[in-house]
Motif scaffolding. Structure first.
Motif, PDB file in Angstrom:
ATOM      1  N   ILE A 642     -18.688 -50.824  88.901  1.00 47.96           N
ATOM      2  CA  ILE A 642     -19.656 -50.506  87.854  1.00 47.96           C
ATOM      3  C   ILE A 642     -20.783 -49.676  88.449  1.00 47.96           C
ATOM      4  CG2 ILE A 642     -21.250 -51.442  86.151  1.00 47.96           C
ATOM      5  CD1 ILE A 642     -18.272 -51.933  85.581  1.00 47.96           C
ATOM      6  N   GLU A 643     -21.031 -48.539  87.850  1.00 46.90           N
ATOM      7  CA  GLU A 643     -22.121 -47.669  88.280  1.00 46.90           C
ATOM      8  C   GLU A 643     -23.223 -47.668  87.220  1.00 46.90           C
ATOM      9  OE1 GLU A 643     -20.841 -43.929  90.383  1.00 46.90           O
ATOM     10  OE2 GLU A 643     -18.956 -44.367  89.335  1.00 46.90           O
ATOM     11  N   GLY A 644     -24.338 -47.025  87.542  1.00 43.76           N
ATOM     12  CA  GLY A 644     -25.400 -46.819  86.572  1.00 43.76           C
ATOM     13  C   GLY A 644     -26.390 -47.947  86.438  1.00 43.76           C
ATOM     14  N   LEU A 645     -26.307 -48.967  87.298  1.00 42.13           N
ATOM     15  CA  LEU A 645     -27.271 -50.060  87.219  1.00 42.13           C
ATOM     16  C   LEU A 645     -28.574 -49.666  87.912  1.00 42.13           C
ATOM     17  CD1 LEU A 645     -24.906 -53.090  87.998  1.00 42.13           C
ATOM     18  CD2 LEU A 645     -25.648 -52.251  85.755  1.00 42.13           C
ATOM     19  N   GLU A 646     -29.659 -50.343  87.533  1.00 49.56           N
ATOM     20  CA  GLU A 646     -30.975 -50.086  88.103  1.00 49.56           C
ATOM     21  C   GLU A 646     -31.483 -51.333  88.820  1.00 49.56           C
ATOM     22  OE1 GLU A 646     -32.158 -47.135  88.155  1.00 49.56           O
ATOM     23  OE2 GLU A 646     -30.686 -46.271  86.780  1.00 49.56           O
ATOM     24  N   ALA A 647     -32.566 -51.173  89.582  1.00 55.72           N
ATOM     25  CA  ALA A 647     -33.115 -52.294  90.343  1.00 55.72           C
ATOM     26  C   ALA A 647     -33.465 -53.468  89.447  1.00 55.72           C
ATOM     27  CB  ALA A 647     -34.345 -51.828  91.134  1.00 55.72           C
ATOM     28  N   SER A 648     -33.924 -53.180  88.236  1.00 57.65           N
ATOM     29  CA  SER A 648     -34.328 -54.254  87.321  1.00 57.65           C
ATOM     30  C   SER A 648     -33.152 -55.115  86.867  1.00 57.65           C
ATOM     31  CB  SER A 648     -35.033 -53.653  86.099  1.00 57.65           C
ATOM     32  OG  SER A 648     -34.183 -52.718  85.439  1.00 57.65           O
ATOM     33  N   ASP A 649     -31.914 -54.642  87.073  1.00 57.67           N
ATOM     34  CA  ASP A 649     -30.738 -55.409  86.682  1.00 57.67           C
ATOM     35  C   ASP A 649     -30.391 -56.500  87.693  1.00 57.67           C
ATOM     36  OD1 ASP A 649     -30.190 -53.913  84.312  1.00 57.67           O
ATOM     37  OD2 ASP A 649     -29.425 -52.292  85.568  1.00 57.67           O
ATOM     38  N   PHE A 650     -31.021 -56.472  88.890  1.00 53.70           N
ATOM     39  CA  PHE A 650     -30.630 -57.377  89.971  1.00 53.70           C
ATOM     40  C   PHE A 650     -31.723 -58.409  90.254  1.00 53.70           C
ATOM     41  CE2 PHE A 650     -28.172 -53.547  90.667  1.00 53.70           C
ATOM     42  CZ  PHE A 650     -26.924 -54.027  91.051  1.00 53.70           C
ATOM     43  N   THR A 651     -31.266 -59.557  90.741  1.00 50.33           N
ATOM     44  CA  THR A 651     -32.142 -60.606  91.262  1.00 50.33           C
ATOM     45  C   THR A 651     -31.621 -61.009  92.632  1.00 50.33           C
ATOM     46  OG1 THR A 651     -32.607 -61.446  89.046  1.00 50.33           O
ATOM     47  CG2 THR A 651     -33.074 -62.916  90.900  1.00 50.33           C
ATOM     48  N   VAL A 652     -32.529 -61.150  93.614  1.00 45.80           N
ATOM     49  CA  VAL A 652     -32.137 -61.513  94.975  1.00 45.80           C
ATOM     50  C   VAL A 652     -32.775 -62.847  95.336  1.00 45.80           C
ATOM     51  CG1 VAL A 652     -32.196 -60.868  97.412  1.00 45.80           C
ATOM     52  CG2 VAL A 652     -31.939 -59.098  95.664  1.00 45.80           C
ATOM     53  N   LEU A 653     -31.958 -63.763  95.851  1.00 45.28           N
ATOM     54  CA  LEU A 653     -32.427 -65.073  96.303  1.00 45.28           C
ATOM     55  C   LEU A 653     -32.081 -65.235  97.776  1.00 45.28           C
ATOM     56  CD1 LEU A 653     -31.165 -67.302  93.338  1.00 45.28           C
ATOM     57  CD2 LEU A 653     -33.457 -66.350  93.644  1.00 45.28           C
ATOM     58  N   GLU A 654     -33.046 -65.747  98.559  1.00 43.38           N
ATOM     59  CA  GLU A 654     -32.791 -66.086  99.954  1.00 43.38           C
ATOM     60  C   GLU A 654     -33.111 -67.561 100.138  1.00 43.38           C
ATOM     61  OE1 GLU A 654     -34.038 -63.471 103.351  1.00 43.38           O
ATOM     62  OE2 GLU A 654     -35.144 -65.277 103.948  1.00 43.38           O
ATOM     63  N   ASP A 655     -32.093 -68.338 100.503  1.00 43.80           N
ATOM     64  CA  ASP A 655     -32.243 -69.792 100.566  1.00 43.80           C
ATOM     65  C   ASP A 655     -32.870 -70.322  99.276  1.00 43.80           C
ATOM     66  OD1 ASP A 655     -31.101 -69.898 103.047  1.00 43.80           O
ATOM     67  OD2 ASP A 655     -32.993 -69.945 104.150  1.00 43.80           O
ATOM     68  N   SER A 656     -32.371 -69.774  98.144  1.00 43.09           N
ATOM     69  CA  SER A 656     -32.788 -70.156  96.784  1.00 43.09           C
ATOM     70  C   SER A 656     -34.209 -69.727  96.434  1.00 43.09           C
ATOM     71  CB  SER A 656     -32.656 -71.677  96.581  1.00 43.09           C
ATOM     72  OG  SER A 656     -31.322 -72.093  96.792  1.00 43.09           O
ATOM     73  N   ILE A 657     -34.841 -68.894  97.282  1.00 42.32           N
ATOM     74  CA  ILE A 657     -36.193 -68.405  97.006  1.00 42.32           C
ATOM     75  C   ILE A 657     -36.107 -66.971  96.503  1.00 42.32           C
ATOM     76  CG2 ILE A 657     -38.467 -67.929  98.003  1.00 42.32           C
ATOM     77  CD1 ILE A 657     -37.812 -69.991 100.190  1.00 42.32           C
ATOM     78  N   ASP A 658     -36.742 -66.708  95.370  1.00 43.61           N
ATOM     79  CA  ASP A 658     -36.717 -65.381  94.763  1.00 43.61           C
ATOM     80  C   ASP A 658     -37.412 -64.375  95.687  1.00 43.61           C
ATOM     81  OD1 ASP A 658     -36.117 -63.513  92.878  1.00 43.61           O
ATOM     82  OD2 ASP A 658     -37.871 -63.908  91.638  1.00 43.61           O
ATOM     83  N   GLN A 659     -36.788 -63.189  95.853  1.00 48.28           N
ATOM     84  CA  GLN A 659     -37.314 -62.143  96.728  1.00 48.28           C
ATOM     85  C   GLN A 659     -37.606 -60.882  95.903  1.00 48.28           C
ATOM     86  OE1 GLN A 659     -37.768 -62.852 100.117  1.00 48.28           O
ATOM     87  NE2 GLN A 659     -37.077 -64.900  99.546  1.00 48.28           N
ATOM     88  N   ARG A 660     -38.637 -60.151  96.335  1.00 50.03           N
ATOM     89  CA  ARG A 660     -39.012 -58.921  95.633  1.00 50.03           C
ATOM     90  C   ARG A 660     -38.232 -57.740  96.194  1.00 50.03           C
ATOM     91  NH1 ARG A 660     -44.903 -55.936  96.073  1.00 50.03           N
ATOM     92  NH2 ARG A 660     -44.375 -54.078  94.852  1.00 50.03           N
ATOM     93  N   ILE A 661     -37.540 -57.014  95.322  1.00 52.17           N
ATOM     94  CA  ILE A 661     -36.763 -55.841  95.747  1.00 52.17           C
ATOM     95  C   ILE A 661     -37.728 -54.690  96.046  1.00 52.17           C
ATOM     96  CG2 ILE A 661     -35.060 -54.117  95.027  1.00 52.17           C
ATOM     97  CD1 ILE A 661     -33.724 -56.292  93.357  1.00 52.17           C
ATOM     98  N   ARG A 662     -37.648 -54.171  97.259  1.00 54.01           N
ATOM     99  CA  ARG A 662     -38.550 -53.091  97.668  1.00 54.01           C
ATOM    100  C   ARG A 662     -37.821 -51.767  97.891  1.00 54.01           C
ATOM    101  NH1 ARG A 662     -43.618 -54.802  99.300  1.00 54.01           N
ATOM    102  NH2 ARG A 662     -43.890 -57.067  99.394  1.00 54.01           N
ATOM    103  N   ARG A 663     -36.500 -51.794  97.961  1.00 54.18           N
ATOM    104  CA  ARG A 663     -35.737 -50.556  98.129  1.00 54.18           C
ATOM    105  C   ARG A 663     -34.479 -50.650  97.293  1.00 54.18           C
ATOM    106  NH1 ARG A 663     -32.970 -48.129 103.728  1.00 54.18           N
ATOM    107  NH2 ARG A 663     -32.311 -46.135 102.817  1.00 54.18           N
TER     108      ARG A 663
END
Length: 884
Positions: A642-663
């Motif tokens: 799937i192509e065409g997704l943007e950063a706002s479509d993703f969520t990143v968790l590290e050890d269940s802690i939400d992380q802010r996407i910077r790149r």
């Protein structure tokens, strides 16, 4: 030979001219260019004649603008480098071939000015030569046939002419018609008439017509021939951009230049060019008060154009220089400086350029360009670099030579030795540039370890110079291992039985327990480790007016360093394009905690950096923050990417802690490094040839100019057949001639491939093709699995004909692929490989790069990572975590 019959040679020439974009004919130069060429030396005119078919119009224009012979010699060297097919090899194969063509043309065809000599240069040796076709109707002739020149073969037809030429054969132009080839004794056909009647008197008219229908002139042959390299001409523009000449009628900067000899560096003298520039002649870059982007607006004198509307940012300079020994270029240098406008008080701006030269006489040419005001300063002078003994006695003399000033300057290691006219910021800038460490100074160096995966026990050795080290402590991954209180400072160290990356460190202490020297060395970081380390300033050190930034680099074999950028906090101060990577830095008076950052860039865009914090409080703890990059694939329920997704479509968790996407980037725009690991054990005997072809097809589809790929084959042990390259011919050569024999060291080969890709940044993929289970590896599956999880390399495993009853082999390959963000594919037959490689290619080119700064600053345990996308019908693939 399957060639369609044509109505006339005139029509053939017209069709070819329409279908093929014409290359500018060799020799088509303007009258002004011809006048300039006539004024060149005989050697330069001869070189232009030799490269007539190679040199492009932009390159010719650039060459003719050069004013000095040493620059022309440098241009010629870069000209051949731009055409080197294999830059990593010790010789330039194309340059050698070109010289051989010239020699052959002079030996057999009366030189490169003759038509046959020019043809040999342009196309090399022909595939076939016909002599005297149709002597009944045509002049004596020699016809050269070339294969692989586009959609059809091409022929160069040389007719035997009478006249004074040293080579009597001249190229026939099809536009002149068949009449220009007619023998005087033949009935001469008219221009553009049908070929059939014209060749009716030939013994084999159809064969002659088919061959002549392939005829082209030099211009059209150059357009369709793929025998000559056509590199980008951007290098010529870049070469001119680093000129030391002044543009015509260039406005000048007010500047002074002092030459200082600031001590020793090994067996060389540190030569500093200290420039002080009058601020009133300089423009300052500025930004609008409502936008962060730099504008073209600038004002002389270092003040904004109007109060409140613009804010002064920096003075921007480019310094280019050349050092000549005799008439030959000894070295050239290129710097870029950005000086924050508020940082320098007083009326003059200081710049320092530092070079390391052996004692002797040189000529230095230096040019400064103000990028904002387009003003220039140029200085040319003789340098008398003193001997080491004279530097130690700090003598100073100045004499005048006919070619310009000859300077033997003071040693600048103490303020008292500086000329009185060097004041203010310039004096501070020179004062912080202390002499380089003497060979007798105290240093501690960890000697390089073997270039292979190290496990078990290994010998660690150091080299100590100077006096004062009473004890050396050794650390592995931050844990103190051992201390030694007398030389030799070496030890046997256990790196463990499993493959791991480590950091080895040695710290030297004096008799009072104070640290006086240290060194660190990555272990098992792979042959492509790219790193930069700030040797100065010292972390945690205290500095007043300024400091000296000094960096040490490790550049992978076969790669080219583009530049090193030095920052003070977030302000870019200097860009260095060549060693030594040393630069004095003035410190702001109103800031306490400060950090110096050095960033190195390779020519392919990969980067490495190091940061040192200075002037902090004594109780300041340095915290390392991990920046994590996740190469992520998104597929639907059918497995389609799937192509065409943007950063706002993703969520990143590290050890269940939400992380802010910077790149967030699309991988299609980023370079890929891939290693193809091919099973060449006995069981692959029937399929190896087909596997080679499929692998080559994959390389041709996937590897673009910015990418690199390697080939590893394995049986009893892994073997690197082709190091990282983007040259398809080199890849094909490495794949050819493989023999299936021996057992299957599968896990050792996975570890080897992962180790080989270590140290590289960006997207890395290991593509493994095997048909069976491991039978003879040193490492276990868990060793390979653990090393793969920590490597950041995606593993794409292909089980070729793996018996479904071998559930363990299939399951292990599937697990290692999943744990690294790759994929597992099962192929029942070798003819399915191309389809699988195509799916891998699609995934590699449709991934997303997601980067985040970890919110965790403590602990060294494995951190689990999860990436989610806000649609239930989509699935995300990435690495499951990383080791900090």
């Amino acid at each position: 030979m399957a060639v369609r019959r044509h109505a006339s040679l005139l029509v053939v020439g017209l069709v070819l001219a329409v279908l093929v974009p014409a290359r500018i004919e060799a020799g088509s130069r303007t009258p002004e260019q011809e006048e300039t060429i006539a004024r060149l030396s005989e050697a330069n005119r001869a070189w232009l004649a030799e490269v007539e078919f190679l040199i492009t119009p932009p390159e010719l224009e650039a060459f003719l603008t050069l004013r000095q012979d040493h620059r022309r010699r440098q241009f010629i060297e870069r000209f051949w480098q731009a055409r080197d097919p294999f830059p990593s090899s010790p010789v330039n194969e194309f340059h050698q071939e070109w010289l051989q063509r010239i020699e052959l043309a002079r030996d057999r065809f009366a030189g490169i000015e003759s038509d046959r000599g020019r043809a040999l240069l342009l196309g090399g040796a022909p595939a076939r030569i016909h002599n005297n076709l149709c002597p009944e109707q045509l002049l004596g002739n020699e016809i050269w046939i070339y294969r692989d020149t586009g959609a059809r073969d091409a022929a160069l037809v040389f007719a035997l002419r009478a006249g004074g030429s040293r080579d009597p054969y001249q190229l026939w132009d099809p536009f002149d018609g068949i009449s220009a080839l007619a023998s005087p004794s033949a009935s001469r056909p008219t221009f553009g008439s049908q070929l059939g009647p014209a060749l009716a008197g030939c013994s084999r008219p159809q064969e002659v017509e088919e061959i002549l229908s392939l005829a082209v002139d030099f211009e059209r042959f150059a357009a369709v021939s793929e025998r000559l390299p056509r590199p980008s001409t951007e290098w010529a523009a870049a070469f001119l951009g680093r000129s030391t000449d002044l543009p015509d009628d260039a406005p000048l900067l007010g500047a002074n230049l002092e030459i200082l000899f600031a001590g020793r560096y090994q067996s060389r003298i540190v030569v500093q060019s200290l420039l002080t520039i009058d601020k009133s002649t300089v423009a300052v870059s500025s930004i609008s008060s409502n936008t962060p982007e730099k504008t073209a607006a600038s004002t002389p004198g270092g003040t904004p154009e109007s109060s409140g509307a613009k804010t002064p940012r920096a003075y921007n300079f480019v310094v280019d220089g050349e050092i000549l020994r005799g008439e030959d270029l000894f070295e050239s240098f290129h710097y870029r400086f950005n000086i924050p406008a508020p940082a320098i008080e007083g009326s003059r701006l200081p710049l320092v350029v530092q070079r390391h030269l052996r004692p002797g006489q040189y000529r230095q040419i230096l040019r400064v360009r103000d990028l904002n005001g387009e003003r220039f300063f140029r200085d040319e002078r003789m340098l008398e670099v003193p001997s080491l003994a004279r530097v130690r006695t700090k003598t100073r003399t100045e004499t005048q030579a006919a070619t310009g000033p000859t300077t033997t300057a003071p040693v600048a290691d103490t303020p008292a030795s500086l000329p009185s006219e060097i004041t203010g910021a310039a004096r501070s800038l020179v004062r912080v540039t202390q002499p380089e460490p003497e060979p007798s100074g105290t240093t501690l160096k960890l000697l390089p370890l073997p270039d292979r995966m190290l496990t078990g026990r290994g010998r660690v050795e150091t080299r100590v110079s100077g006096e004062g080290i009473a004890k050396v402590a050794f650390f592995l991954n931050g844990r103190r291992i051992m201390s030694k209180s007398r030389p030799p400072f070496s030890l046997e160290l256990d790196f463990g039985e499993a493959p791991r990356t480590h950091i080895l460190e040695a710290i030297g202490y004096d008799s009072g327990g104070a640290e006086i020297a240290r060194d660190r060395l990555p272990v098992n970081s792979g042959p492509h480790r790219f790193s930069i380390r700030l040797l100065e300033p010292l972390a945690g050190g205290r500095y007043a007016d300024g400091l000296k930034a000094r960096a040490e680099l490790s550049v992978p074999r076969g790669e080219t360093l583009d530049r090193v950028e030095l920052y003070l906090n977030e302000a870019l101060l200097a860009t260095l394009y060549q060693p030594p990577y040393v630069q004095p830095v003035l410190l702001p008076t109103n800031e306490r905690i400060t950090y110096v950052r050095a960033v190195a860039y390779l020519a392919d865009g990969n980067s490495a950096e190091d940061v040192v914090i200075i002037n902090g409080p004594e109780n300041l703890d340095e915290v390392e923050v991990d920046f994590v990059e996740l190469y992520t694939s998104v597929v639907d329920r059918k497995g389609n990417n799937i192509e065409g997704l943007e950063a706002s479509d993703f969520t990143v968790l590290e050890d269940s802690i939400d992380q802010r996407i910077r790149r967030f980037e699309k991988v299609v725009d980023l370079p890929i490094h891939a290693a193809l690991i091919l099973d060449a054990s006995t069981s692959m005997e029937d399929d190896l040839e087909h596997a080679e072809r499929a692998a080559m097809h994959f390389f041709q589809r996937v590897i673009q100019p910015k990418d690199r790929a390697a080939v590893v084959i394995f049986n009893d042990q892994p073997e690197l057949k082709v190091p990282l390259t983007n040259n398809h011919e080199v890849m094909a050569g490495g794949l050819a001639g493989m023999v299936a024999e021996g057992e299957t060291a599968l896990y050792d080969s996975i570890v080897f491939g992962l180790y080989y890709l270590s140290g590289l940044r960006g997207k890395r993929a290991l593509i493994l093709l095997t048909d069976g289970e491991d039978s003879c590896s040193k490492y276990s599956y868990s060793d390979a699995m653990d090393f793969a999880r920590h490597s950041g390399v995606a593993v794409y495993a292909i089980g070729l004909g793996v018996d479904t009853r071998l559930n363990q082999a299939q399951g292990l390959l599937r697990h290692i692929a999943k744990q690294t963000g790759g994929a597992y594919y099962s192929a029942s037959a070798v003819n399915q490989l191309e389809g699988i490689y195509k799916r891998i290619e699609e995934e590699l080119r449709t991934q997303y790069l997601i980067g985040y700064q970890s919110s965790q600053t403590e602990g060294d345990e494995f951190r689990e990572v999860e990436v989610k996308v806000g649609r239930r019908d989509l699935r995300v693939k990435t690495i499951p975590g990383y080791l900090p």
